[in-house]
Design an enzyme around this catalytic site. Structure first.
Site, mmCIF file in Angstrom:
data_model
loop_
_atom_site.group_PDB
_atom_site.id
_atom_site.type_symbol
_atom_site.label_atom_id
_atom_site.label_comp_id
_atom_site.label_asym_id
_atom_site.label_seq_id
_atom_site.Cartn_x
_atom_site.Cartn_y
_atom_site.Cartn_z
ATOM 1 N N LEU A 50 0.837 -1.191 0.000
ATOM 2 C CA LEU A 50 0.000 0.000 0.000
ATOM 3 C C LEU A 50 0.874 1.243 0.000
ATOM 4 C CD1 LEU A 50 -2.774 -1.116 2.516
ATOM 5 C CD2 LEU A 50 -2.581 -1.540 0.049
ATOM 6 N N SER A 72 2.511 -2.033 4.332
ATOM 7 C CA SER A 72 2.690 -0.609 4.062
ATOM 8 C C SER A 72 3.988 -0.382 3.314
ATOM 9 C CB SER A 72 2.721 0.181 5.369
ATOM 10 O OG SER A 72 3.931 -0.088 6.072
ATOM 11 N N ASP A 73 4.008 0.650 2.462
ATOM 12 C CA ASP A 73 5.303 1.154 2.031
ATOM 13 C C ASP A 73 6.022 1.628 3.289
ATOM 14 O OD1 ASP A 73 7.435 1.974 0.520
ATOM 15 O OD2 ASP A 73 6.238 3.083 -0.927
ATOM 16 N N TRP A 74 7.334 1.654 3.233
ATOM 17 C CA TRP A 74 8.125 1.859 4.449
ATOM 18 C C TRP A 74 7.851 3.235 5.063
ATOM 19 C CZ3 TRP A 74 7.924 -2.673 3.163
ATOM 20 C CH2 TRP A 74 8.754 -3.682 3.642
#
Length: 815
Positions: free
Chosen positions: A202, A235-237
């Site tokens: 995401l 999640s993206d980081w």
């Protein structure tokens, strides 16, 4: 909706997942959903679950440490892979990366990137495939199937509309429902349906007011509900922001750790009544399902028990590269080069090739074959000369060529507590990614130390990329001892900001000097992740550009063929920022004009990940686009230039000048970026605006000629007969476009859109047939009034040809 068709093995895995879930208490479940460090999830010994490891991997698998001590195969960039128009080749690339992942004890590859080339200014487009959703979906599905056939998970990213880098953490992209469905969601939907990925990442950005890590509608209702996606979301980081909104919005895993919105915060939210344990259970169930699929959940048989045959990484990297090269111009048979002729190779990028993009796409291969290396090996001795011509690196770049550096870690007393590698003079340690024996509590300074042997005499410039207190010493002299501060608030500023010049030293070619850059390490109290990140940067002596160009012209005039390699730099194309323009940096355009004036048989090789302007394109004999070609790029280039193989690529995105490009807005205003062009991006927008690009979508030349003899249709099944009318074997990419024929059928659709493609091979004089089934979705639009897909009945012209601008045969179908 994805078709799951569960097997007995699937049912057994689900039973193991449920049994494991039943053994976990709330705290363990909440802990599993939070990264324990930069790349992994915590082990849960009570259910026989070791730590699950993820790693960046669009073009290679880095592993959990940013180090050159454990090299990775570096394949060509995703734009290059898409330029092959070959899902099966993408599948083979995926098989190789799964092999690499297993070698590095990685369970999930953070790839592929299937965002679209909405605007040519997108700075990270080299990491995405195409401007077209259908081509992107086909290549992405092949890649996912390949990786997962090797027992390794994928995370298709970045869901969704993460199509630019400017303010990517905060941008609210305003996208119509129709554009979302027909363009930006379409590749994800196709991959879910056709490749059944085990993960989706995401994105950072918001879509229509809701950040993607909390987007209940797009994640829970569309991705999971309509499409039937049963994998995990991550999640993206550092994208996850709200515990309650994220768990309710469909986010399963918050990365990185250990400080995330999940873990203790999630367990507390459930106990306080702000979130439900049922939502937590659903997320944990999906993570356990992933663990079962990759074979690390006790009692569950992995999906893959018989691994694919071992892949030769160097051979595949070379094959993909030459299959991706797009020959967009070839006058008077300039290519392939005539045997035995003399060649002047010109350009800084011919010697110091840029073979991959920056940011998440960066890996460290065991070797890099530059164009100079490749042509030196392929051409007879004495027939090749080299001249720099013009250097595009107007800023400092990585301290790699001539440098031999190590990182030395010390505590506050100055005692050495560990050492590590420093590829390219870079330190990028995130979370627990520290050298052996080093802990955050004891770490006080990191020194990059070693030697530098210059290849040119003159004034060398040294600089620093990073934030904090630094001491820079060159050849025994301290040139900088101060604090370098950020220009803007960006959590990745240390990695993506421009290097700052801090020292100049007069050095002599071949004479080795000592170099040292020391940082005093500080970890802000409120930082979600402990990061050590900085780089030593360098620039060679700057010679008079006119003098360099004049020398190149002399070399070109004396040769039968001049090959000029032009390129972008990591300050033009990389993660973390968008492009300001499409021009080649430095004096490279001047170089090409001067060389082509001196030698009419000038071939220009364009080393860039995405489109650049080529104002001299009609003045040279040939133009070959090589993208970021991976570690074997120079060898592949020699294959193509000498004619042992033909260039196989076709453009996956339109190339044109910035003033003519219809979609150029990538900078949000007051935090919002409206996609005002709606469904008209790429070739759709060029045709709508009546503008002519430099090179159209799908364009590409080979080394033989083709005629299209016939096209026949049976329903939506199309048969095309083509003939190789040239003098050598070749491969043709047959492209099928649909055009609505008047009336209701138009429905405000683009003038034409890609509906199918395939590749064929034939010997000289041989005719072959190709059969392409047009998908139902090609005849549908998203109806915003009913919030559903609508089949648009009527007549459509099928145009089969070599590009969107070069249809060869047509037929009409009524649906």
């Amino acid at each position: 909706m994805a078709s799951t068709n569960p097997t007995p093995a699937d049912a057994a895995r689900e039973a193991a997942v449920e049994a494991a879930l039943a053994k976990l208490d709330l705290d363990a479940k909440a802990r599993l959903l939070a990264g324990q460090d930069m790349w992994s999830l915590p082990a849960l010994r009570e259910i026989g679950l070791p730590s699950l490891v993820m790693s960046d991997g669009p073009i290679g698998v880095r592993g959990v440490r940013w180090t050159a001590d454990d090299p990775s195969v570096a394949l060509p960039s995703p734009t290059a892979l898409a330029a092959t128009w070959d899902p099966e080749l993408a599948h083979r690339a995926g098989v190789l990366l799964a092999q690499e992942a297993r070698r590095k004890s990685v369970h999930v590859v953070l790839a592929p990137t299937v965002n679209l080339h909405r605007s040519p200014l997108g700075g990270r487009h080299f990491e995405a495939y195409s401007e077209d959703p259908y081509l992107t979906g086909r290549i992405g599905a092949g890649f996912v199937r390949g990786v997962q056939s090797g027992g390794i998970g994928t995370t298709v990213k970045h869901f969704v509309a993460n199509d630019a880098e400017t303010d990517r953490f905060t941008a609210n992209n305003l996208v119509s429902a129709r554009a979302l469905r027909e363009l930006y969601l379409a590749p994800f939907e196709a991959i879910v349906e056709n490749a059944h990925p085990w993960g989706i990442m995401l994105a950072y950005n918001s879509v229509n007011g809701t950040t993607m890590t909390e987007h209940r509608y797009l994640v829970n209702e569309v991705l999971r509900g309509e499409w039937g996606f049963d994998g995990f979301t991550v999640s993206d980081w550092m994208a996850a922001r709200s515990t309650t909104d994220a768990i309710q919005g469909g986010l399963d895993v918050a990365m990185p750790g250990p400080d995330t919105i999940y873990g203790e915060a999630l367990a507390r939210a459930v106990r306080d009544g702000e979130a439900t344990e049922a939502d937590v259970d659903e997320a944990v169930r999906r993570v356990l399902r992933l663990a079962a699929r990759v074979g690390i959940l006790e009692g569950a048989e992995p999906v893959v028990t018989d691994l694919p045959a071992t892949v030769d990484g160097e051979a595949l990297a070379r094959e993909i590269a030459r299959r991706s090269f797009v020959l967009v111009r070839n006058e008077r048979g300039a290519l392939p080069m005539k045997p035995g002729g003399s060649v002047a190779l010109i350009g800084a990028a011919a010697r110091d090739a840029r073979v991959l993009g920056g940011g998440s796409a960066l890996v460290f291969p065991a070797r890099i074959v530059s164009p100079l290396d490749g042509l030196t090996a392929a051409l007879p001795e004495g027939t090749l000369t080299y001249a720099v011509g013009a250097d595009p690196n107007e800023e400092l770049s990585a301290a790699d060529r001539g440098f031999h550096l190590r990182a030395v870690c010390r505590d506050a007393d100055g005692t050495v507590i560990g050492t590590g590698s420093a590829p390219g003079g870079q330190i990028q340690w995130m979370g627990s990614d520290l050298p052996d024996g080093v802990t955050h509590d004891r770490l006080h300074t990191v020194e990059l130390t070693g030697t530098f042997t210059p290849r040119e005499s003159g004034q060398h410039t040294f600089g620093i990329k990073g934030l904090g207190a630094f001491t820079l010493t060159i050849d025994g002299t301290t040139h900088y001892d101060d604090v370098q501060r950020p220009e803007k608030d960006d959590p990745f500023a240390a990695f993506f900001a421009a290097p700052v010049p801090r020292a100049q030293a007069e050095l002599t070619a071949g004479e080795t000097v000592e170099v040292s850059l020391t940082q005093v390490v500080q970890f802000p109290q409120d930082a979600p992740l402990k990061v050590v990140g900085f780089s030593l940067c360098h620039q060679e002596p700057q010679r008079d550009p006119d003098e360099l160009i004049a020398h190149a012209v002399e070399a070109a005039r004396a040769a039968d063929t001049a090959v000029v390699v032009v390129a972008t730099t990591d300050r033009v194309e990389s993660e973390g920022f968008d492009r300001k323009d499409l021009g080649l940096p430095g004096r490279q355009d001047d170089l090409v004009r001067a060389v082509s004036a001196a030698n009419p048989n000038t071939v220009v090789v364009v080393n860039s990940g995405s489109p650049v302007e080529l104002p001299w394109r009609d003045d040279v004999a040939a133009v070959l686009l090589t993208w970021f070609p991976g570690q074997e790029g120079g060898a592949a280039l020699a294959d193509v230039l000498t004619g042992t193989h033909e260039p196989g690529g076709r453009l996956p995105t339109t190339w044109g000048s910035l003033p003519d490009a219809p979609v150029t807005q990538v900078v949000p205003t007051n935090g919002e970026l409206p996609y005002t062009e709606d469904v008209f991006i790429g070739y759709r927008s060029w045709e709508k605006e009546g503008r002519t690009p430099s090179y159209p979508f799908g364009h590409g030349l080979g080394y033989t000629d083709w005629t299209y003899d016939a096209i026949e249709t049976t329903g939506t099944t199309v048969t095309i007969r083509v003939r190789n009318t040239g003098t050598r074997p070749g491969r043709e990419t047959i492209q099928l476009y649909l055009a609505a024929v008047g009336g209701e059928t138009a429905a405000d659709r683009p003038a034409r859109w890609l509906a199918g493609f395939t590749t064929v091979e034939a010997a000289p004089g041989e005719a072959v047939e190709a059969v392409v089934e047009l998908p139902r979705r090609a005849f549908e639009i998203w109806d915003e009034s009913t919030n559903s897909w609508t089949h648009v009945a009527g007549s459509y012209e099928i145009q089969a040809g070599r590009s969107i601008a070069d249809p060869r045969v047509t037929a009409t179908v009524t649906v």
